[in-house]
Design a protein around this motif. Structure first.
Motif, mmCIF file in Angstrom:
data_model
loop_
_atom_site.group_PDB
_atom_site.id
_atom_site.type_symbol
_atom_site.label_atom_id
_atom_site.label_comp_id
_atom_site.label_asym_id
_atom_site.label_seq_id
_atom_site.Cartn_x
_atom_site.Cartn_y
_atom_site.Cartn_z
ATOM 1 N N ASN A 15 7.004 65.495 11.591
ATOM 2 C CA ASN A 15 6.511 64.610 12.628
ATOM 3 C C ASN A 15 4.983 64.532 12.542
ATOM 4 O OD1 ASN A 15 6.144 63.086 14.893
ATOM 5 N ND2 ASN A 15 7.048 64.562 16.301
ATOM 6 N N ASN A 16 4.447 63.341 12.320
ATOM 7 C CA ASN A 16 3.002 63.167 12.219
ATOM 8 C C ASN A 16 2.411 62.886 13.591
ATOM 9 O OD1 ASN A 16 2.895 63.497 9.417
ATOM 10 N ND2 ASN A 16 3.552 61.391 9.108
ATOM 11 N N LEU A 17 1.995 63.922 14.278
ATOM 12 C CA LEU A 17 1.399 63.778 15.595
ATOM 13 C C LEU A 17 -0.093 63.555 15.452
ATOM 14 C CD1 LEU A 17 3.114 66.758 17.452
ATOM 15 C CD2 LEU A 17 3.732 64.349 17.582
ATOM 16 N N ASP B 235 -2.910 68.935 20.009
ATOM 17 C CA ASP B 235 -3.720 69.844 20.825
ATOM 18 C C ASP B 235 -3.147 69.982 22.231
ATOM 19 O OD1 ASP B 235 -5.401 70.273 18.702
ATOM 20 O OD2 ASP B 235 -7.001 68.967 19.451
ATOM 21 N N TYR B 236 -2.688 68.879 22.800
ATOM 22 C CA TYR B 236 -2.098 68.900 24.139
ATOM 23 C C TYR B 236 -0.855 69.794 24.155
ATOM 24 C CZ TYR B 236 0.377 67.361 28.304
ATOM 25 O OH TYR B 236 1.059 67.332 29.491
ATOM 26 N N ARG B 237 0.019 69.623 23.182
ATOM 27 C CA ARG B 237 1.251 70.422 23.130
ATOM 28 C C ARG B 237 0.943 71.902 22.924
ATOM 29 N NH1 ARG B 237 5.619 66.617 19.928
ATOM 30 N NH2 ARG B 237 5.711 65.031 21.535
ATOM 31 N N ARG B 238 -0.041 72.200 22.103
ATOM 32 C CA ARG B 238 -0.439 73.595 21.912
ATOM 33 C C ARG B 238 -0.960 74.188 23.219
ATOM 34 N NH1 ARG B 238 -3.610 73.138 16.110
ATOM 35 N NH2 ARG B 238 -1.738 73.039 14.820
ATOM 36 N N HIS B 239 -1.767 73.427 23.931
ATOM 37 C CA HIS B 239 -2.317 73.896 25.208
ATOM 38 C C HIS B 239 -1.177 74.145 26.210
ATOM 39 C CE1 HIS B 239 -5.288 74.381 28.380
ATOM 40 N NE2 HIS B 239 -4.507 73.639 29.124
ATOM 41 N N ILE B 240 -0.237 73.238 26.297
ATOM 42 C CA ILE B 240 0.897 73.384 27.219
ATOM 43 C C ILE B 240 1.730 74.612 26.851
ATOM 44 C CG2 ILE B 240 3.082 72.324 27.942
ATOM 45 C CD1 ILE B 240 0.551 71.145 29.254
ATOM 46 N N PRO C 149 -5.841 79.632 29.204
ATOM 47 C CA PRO C 149 -4.709 79.768 28.276
ATOM 48 C C PRO C 149 -5.117 80.469 26.979
ATOM 49 C CG PRO C 149 -4.697 77.596 29.251
ATOM 50 C CD PRO C 149 -5.990 78.260 29.670
ATOM 51 N N PRO C 150 -4.503 81.612 26.704
ATOM 52 C CA PRO C 150 -4.852 82.391 25.519
ATOM 53 C C PRO C 150 -4.200 81.822 24.259
ATOM 54 C CG PRO C 150 -3.079 83.447 26.676
ATOM 55 C CD PRO C 150 -3.471 82.244 27.496
ATOM 56 N N ASN C 151 -4.652 82.281 23.142
ATOM 57 C CA ASN C 151 -4.018 81.949 21.871
ATOM 58 C C ASN C 151 -3.451 83.252 21.308
ATOM 59 O OD1 ASN C 151 -3.141 80.607 19.629
ATOM 60 N ND2 ASN C 151 -5.156 80.315 18.729
ATOM 61 N N TRP C 152 -2.448 83.805 22.021
ATOM 62 C CA TRP C 152 -1.865 85.079 21.646
ATOM 63 C C TRP C 152 -1.110 84.963 20.337
ATOM 64 C CZ3 TRP C 152 0.242 85.192 27.189
ATOM 65 C CH2 TRP C 152 -0.652 85.845 28.034
ATOM 66 N N GLN C 153 -1.182 86.005 19.527
ATOM 67 C CA GLN C 153 -0.360 86.096 18.329
ATOM 68 C C GLN C 153 1.033 86.556 18.733
ATOM 69 O OE1 GLN C 153 -2.383 88.733 15.658
ATOM 70 N NE2 GLN C 153 -3.899 87.206 15.098
ATOM 71 N N ILE C 154 1.989 86.342 17.870
ATOM 72 C CA ILE C 154 3.371 86.715 18.170
ATOM 73 C C ILE C 154 3.483 88.201 18.485
ATOM 74 C CG2 ILE C 154 5.684 86.919 17.164
ATOM 75 C CD1 ILE C 154 5.134 84.210 15.794
ATOM 76 N N ASP C 155 2.741 89.040 17.767
ATOM 77 C CA ASP C 155 2.784 90.475 18.047
ATOM 78 C C ASP C 155 2.341 90.768 19.478
ATOM 79 O OD1 ASP C 155 3.627 90.883 15.469
ATOM 80 O OD2 ASP C 155 1.713 91.674 14.752
#
Length: 131
Positions: free
Chosen positions: A2-4, A10-15, A60-66
């Motif tokens: 999907n070419n967003l 960025d919006y989806r990542r923030h949400i 809103p953080p950018n937490w890693q999966i760990d």
């Protein structure tokens, strides 16, 4: 793929970040009412400074999966991981496609509400629990 456009991505990542933040904040508030767990107490369980936790919950953080896994463990909750097809509503899990309520938790257990046949390899690795 999907070419967003950049704005949509960025919006989806923030949400998504905000959703994880809200999830853990709600669990923390419940734990605070039940057992008095504070942000400092959570930081201590994770082995991080309280200021890290404050920053993590103030934007809103950018937490890693760990880190997501560590937070879930510290708050004594299991994460349910699935992806829903935007067009069909079909649900994908680590065990394949499902068409009925089934979830896989971060601790490797599977909860099945109706009979669903996951791929054979998943059957060999997972204990199925019928609700």
């Amino acid at each position: 793929m999907n070419n967003l456009d950049t704005y949509t991505r960025d919006y989806r990542r923030h949400i998504t970040r905000a959703a994880f933040q809200s999830l853990f904040w709600n669990v923390l508030l419940k734990r605070k009412k039940e057992s008095g767990l504070t942000l400092k107490g959570l930081a201590d369980k994770l082995g991080v400074h309280k200021s890290y936790m404050t920053r993590s919950f103030s934007s809103p953080p950018n937490w890693q999966i760990d880190k997501l896994s560590d937070l879930a463990d510290a708050l004594e909750v299991e994460l349910v991981i699935e992806a829903r097809d935007q067009k069909t509503g079909r649900i994908f899990t680590a065990f394949g496609v499902q068409n009925s309520p089934m979830t896989m938790t971060t601790h490797g257990s599977m909860h099945v509400q109706t009979a669903v046949e996951p791929p054979t390899s998943a059957l060999e690795k997972v204990n199925r629990v019928t609700a």
